[in-house]
Design an enzyme around this catalytic site. Structure first.
Site, PDB file in Angstrom:
ATOM      1  N   GLU A 272       9.313  14.519 -12.798  1.00  0.00           N
ATOM      2  CA  GLU A 272       9.687  13.435 -13.797  1.00  0.00           C
ATOM      3  C   GLU A 272      11.167  13.987 -14.006  1.00  0.00           C
ATOM      4  O   GLU A 272      12.063  12.828 -14.027  1.00  0.00           O
ATOM      5  CB  GLU A 272       9.039  13.516 -14.967  1.00  0.00           C
ATOM      6  CG  GLU A 272       7.410  13.131 -14.898  1.00  0.00           C
ATOM      7  CD  GLU A 272       7.429  11.614 -14.399  1.00  0.00           C
ATOM      8  OE1 GLU A 272       8.389  10.927 -14.611  1.00  0.00           O
ATOM      9  OE2 GLU A 272       6.179  11.320 -14.392  1.00  0.00           O
ATOM     10  N   ARG A 276      13.906  11.066 -12.650  1.00  0.00           N
ATOM     11  CA  ARG A 276      14.675  10.006 -14.047  1.00  0.00           C
ATOM     12  C   ARG A 276      15.719  10.792 -14.283  1.00  0.00           C
ATOM     13  O   ARG A 276      17.033  10.073 -14.566  1.00  0.00           O
ATOM     14  CB  ARG A 276      13.659  10.345 -15.274  1.00  0.00           C
ATOM     15  CG  ARG A 276      12.339   9.715 -15.139  1.00  0.00           C
ATOM     16  CD  ARG A 276      11.516   9.606 -16.364  1.00  0.00           C
ATOM     17  NE  ARG A 276      10.179   9.383 -16.244  1.00  0.00           N
ATOM     18  CZ  ARG A 276       9.333   8.612 -17.101  1.00  0.00           C
ATOM     19  NH1 ARG A 276       9.727   8.243 -17.887  1.00  0.00           N
ATOM     20  NH2 ARG A 276       7.932   8.767 -16.912  1.00  0.00           N
ATOM     21  N   ASP A 405       1.499   7.900  -4.468  1.00  0.00           N
ATOM     22  CA  ASP A 405       2.544   6.774  -4.119  1.00  0.00           C
ATOM     23  C   ASP A 405       4.052   7.203  -3.599  1.00  0.00           C
ATOM     24  O   ASP A 405       4.118   6.955  -2.525  1.00  0.00           O
ATOM     25  CB  ASP A 405       2.580   5.964  -5.299  1.00  0.00           C
ATOM     26  CG  ASP A 405       2.792   6.747  -6.465  1.00  0.00           C
ATOM     27  OD1 ASP A 405       2.932   8.077  -6.560  1.00  0.00           O
ATOM     28  OD2 ASP A 405       2.774   6.164  -7.983  1.00  0.00           O
ATOM     29  N   GLU A 539       6.128  -1.524 -11.367  1.00  0.00           N
ATOM     30  CA  GLU A 539       5.691  -1.862 -10.059  1.00  0.00           C
ATOM     31  C   GLU A 539       5.715  -3.200  -9.537  1.00  0.00           C
ATOM     32  O   GLU A 539       5.931  -3.723  -8.120  1.00  0.00           O
ATOM     33  CB  GLU A 539       4.518  -0.953  -9.564  1.00  0.00           C
ATOM     34  CG  GLU A 539       4.572   0.593  -9.586  1.00  0.00           C
ATOM     35  CD  GLU A 539       4.453   1.063 -11.185  1.00  0.00           C
ATOM     36  OE1 GLU A 539       4.234   0.413 -12.160  1.00  0.00           O
ATOM     37  OE2 GLU A 539       5.152   2.086 -11.445  1.00  0.00           O
TER      38      GLU A 539
HETATM   39  C1  DMJ Z   1       7.899   5.734 -12.855  1.00  0.00           C
HETATM   40  O1  DMJ Z   1       8.417   6.803 -13.468  1.00  0.00           O
HETATM   41  C2  DMJ Z   1       8.286   5.921 -11.331  1.00  0.00           C
HETATM   42  O2  DMJ Z   1       8.028   4.761 -10.761  1.00  0.00           O
HETATM   43  C3  DMJ Z   1       7.202   6.830 -10.724  1.00  0.00           C
HETATM   44  O3  DMJ Z   1       7.256   6.832  -9.285  1.00  0.00           O
HETATM   45  C4  DMJ Z   1       5.541   6.341 -11.069  1.00  0.00           C
HETATM   46  N1  DMJ Z   1       5.391   5.316 -12.105  1.00  0.00           N
HETATM   47  C5  DMJ Z   1       6.448   5.222 -13.353  1.00  0.00           C
HETATM   48  C6  DMJ Z   1       6.392   4.029 -13.886  1.00  0.00           C
HETATM   49  O4  DMJ Z   1       5.109   3.284 -13.756  1.00  0.00           O
END
Ligand code: DMJ
Length: 647
Positions: A272, A276, A405, A539
């Site tokens: 994260e 971010r 993902d 998404e």
């Molecule tokens: C985000 O922090 C990013 O897209 C991450 O890859 C997974 N999902 C969250 C938002 O839903």
């Protein structure tokens, strides 16, 4: 009473802050003022006593060493052949001996004078201090403290300057204003929503990681540990820049310059923080050209590196920014690290090596890639769990939604970001997607294409909101796909976009649930209560935007606009935007969280959907998984440090 740690015993001054003490809270110095008075009194009494006692000591200087650390004031021994004794008992000094004795006496006398003067001065200073008011003393302490801080600053050379590297070609940082007035109107509305989200955070949650828009106060989750790192500021900054919200951007930049400090005792999620913070800071650096963002990204990245100190080099999920100690989530299969976490570092880490000249970042992510390449994959699929101690897979659960993902996303984007030179990444992506299509992608009875989840040899016919990003990924990867299957992948992207739109359209609020089923006659709807929430996720809108860019089919703008209106209608509150707990209820309750990704991703993708394509063209920019755009690295002849072929 605490020990007088602030009082240097050998000193003459009243308590000053030693460098070590400078990090103590300020009140520690000021609250002890009365204690200091007492210590001061004791000190002055002690000095007076010593001073007096000095003159009462027997004069044994002839056979004792004046142990003051002055090697050259040794007194001769009484059994020296050149010495005799006078009747009075005084030492008689002859010849050279007499001369030495005389010199020593002079030195001794001058030392005494010096000590006397020192003591008198100390006494005088102590008296002066005692005459001073509390305020004067406080001011003096503060001055001393400032001086110590200044000295420390002078001694600290600060972060190492980064090597100059050519700025990658930054194209398409344009206004992107659409020519159609109705589209422009929609875009303005998205901008207004961003302003409401930002202003609310600015007012009620400033400096906190996120905002509670109903309670109107700061919020944070365990991904940021107990830190207060202003996650929303860092995550939102590039969106503000792209939207031309200059004042707000300036405000955020100032906060980062003055407050963003990573030397905190907080256990954070490596993934994260990477997507971010590092992604956000790097993107903002490239967009704005402001060095501070690059420096902060590098400072933070250094703090993440200890997470890679595992037996296999697969990083821990969490790391303490101060101690560097890492560990994994307690819930992850048998102490495993998560595929979507350790597999979503590549883009940012390659940029870090590019910008710093340090091979460490590049080597860390390439090591992960190599290790994965050597492993057996059940049915060609990557399980979501990998144990960083043993290097073995955990539970055989494969998903294109949560836990898996962005691993797939970053394989494709590594290739795109390398100006399509990283063919190893492209091949790994193609192989992975081929296995996913074979085992996970299905069509429902009603004709909806969905991506299920593979659990120990069994396909669960459930798709998560998170997996909806894959529509955009398939479209993005269409160009360059093997066997000229571009059309197929673009079509697959469109089908996923359609399914995810259905998951929105089949709810009361026209917002999508967290997960939806294709089972027992159910099509794209959530069954379990705890899967009915919508937490401002991006998404589905992300996929609309990619599909719009590749097809210009107006339905994607239409679907995006439906989602924007629903968010504005059901998630907007006076203190910002909140997630909702049940998208099938006409009177939903709020979860009271304004997620930082709402500003970083959801609103950014919506804004881009209603902008012209010359704003951040996909040939030049690759968006990280948190929607932070990073420029394609046209390295040409430049070799990334660490990527040189082995000799
Ligand atoms: C985000 O922090 C990013 O897209 C991450 O890859 C997974 N999902 C969250 C938002 O839903």
């Amino acid at each position: 009473m605490t020990t007088p740690a602030l009082l240097p015993l050998s000193g003459r001054r009243i308590p000053t802050l030693s460098p070590g003490a400078s990090s103590f809270p300020h009140h520690r110095a000021t609250l002890r003022l009365s204690e200091k008075f007492i210590l001061l009194l004791i000190l002055s009494a002690f000095i007076t006593l010593c001073f007096g006692a000095f003159f009462f000591l027997p004069d044994n200087s002839k056979h004792k060493r004046f142990d003051l650390g002055l090697e050259d004031v040794l007194i001769p021994h009484i059994d020296s052949p050149k010495e005799g004794k006078h009747a009075s008992g005084q030492v008689i000094i002859h010849g050279q001996g007499a001369h030495d004795e005389h010199r020593h006496r002079e030195e001794e006398e001058s030392l005494r004078d010096k000590i006397r003067a020192d003591h008198e001065r100390a006494l005088q200073e102590a008296k002066e201090k005692l005459r001073k008011s509390r305020e004067e003393l406080q001011a003096e302490i503060q001055t001393e403290k400032n001086k110590v801080m200044e000295d420390l600053k002078k001694k600290d050379p600060g972060p190492k300057p980064l090597p100059p590297v050519p700025m990658p070609r930054v194209v398409g940082v344009s206004d992107g204003e659409p020519p159609e007035p109705d589209v422009k109107e929609k875009r303005d509305k998205i901008r207004e929503m961003m302003k409401h989200a930002w202003d609310s955070y600015r007012q009620y949650g400033w400096g906190h990681n996120e905002l509670k828009p109903l309670a109107k106060k700061g919020h944070s989750t365990n991904i940021f540990g107990n830190s207060q790192l202003g996650a929303t500021i860092v995550d939102a900054l590039d969106t503000l820049y792209i939207m031309g919200l200059h004042e707000e951007f300036k405000d955020g930049q100032e906060w980062i310059e003055q407050n963003l400090d990573f030397s905190v005792n907080a256990e954070v999620s490596v993934f994260e923080v990477n997507i971010r913070f590092i992604g956000g800071l790097l993107a903002t650096y490239y967009l704005s050209g402001q060095e501070v963002f690059k420096l902060k990204a590098v400072q933070l990245a250094e703090k993440l590196l200890p997470a890679f100190n595992t037996p296999t080099g697969i990083p821990w999920a969490m790391v303490n920014l101060k101690s560097g100690v890492g560990r994994n989530w307690g819930w992850a299969s048998a102490g495993s690290s998560i595929l979507a976490e350790f597999g979503t570092l590549h883009m940012e880490f390659v940029h870090l090596t590019y910008l710093t000249g340090s091979p460490a970042y590049y080597q860390k992510v390439m090591h992960i890639r190599k290790l994965l390449a050597k492993m057996d994959r059940p049915n060609g699929l990557y399980p979501n769990y990998l144990n960083p101690r043993t290097g073995r897979w955990g539970q055989h659960h494969t998903s294109v939604g949560g836990l898996g993902d962005s691993f797939y996303e970053y394989l494709l984007k590594a290739w795109l970001m390398s100006d399509k030179t990283d063919t190893e990444a492209r091949k790994t992506y193609d192989d992975a997607i081929e296995a996913i299509e074979r085992h996970l992608v299905r069509k429902s009875n009603g004709g909806l294409t969905f991506i299920g989840e593979w659990k120990n040899g069994h396909l669960e016919r459930k798709m998560g909101h998170l997996a909806c990003f894959a529509g955009g990924m398939f479209a993005l990867g269409a160009d360059g796909s093997p066997d000229d299957k571009a059309g197929h992948y673009l079509q697959l992207g469109a089908e996923i976009a359609h399914t995810c739109h259905e998951s929105y359209d089949r709810t009361v609020l026209k917002l999508g649930p967290e997960a939806f089923k294709f089972d027992s006659g159910l099509e794209a709807v959530a069954v379990r209560q705890n899967e009915k929430y919508y937490i401002l996720r991006p998404e589905v809108i992300e996929t609309y935007w990619y599909m719009w860019r590749f097809t210009h089919d107006p339905k994607y703008r239409q679907w995006g606009w439906e989602a924007a209106q629903a968010i504005d209608k059901y998630c907007r509150v006076s203190g910002g935007f909140s997630g909702v707990k049940d998208v099938y209820s006409s009177s939903p309750t709020y979860d009271d969280v304004q997620q930082s990704f709402f500003l970083a991703e959801t609103l950014k993708y919506l804004y881009l959907l209603f902008s012209s394509d010359d704003l951040l063209p996909l040939e030049s920019w690759v968006f990280n998984t948190e929607a932070h755009p990073l420029p394609v690295l046209h390295l040409g002849n430049i070799t990334l440090p660490g990527s040189e072929p082995a000799q």
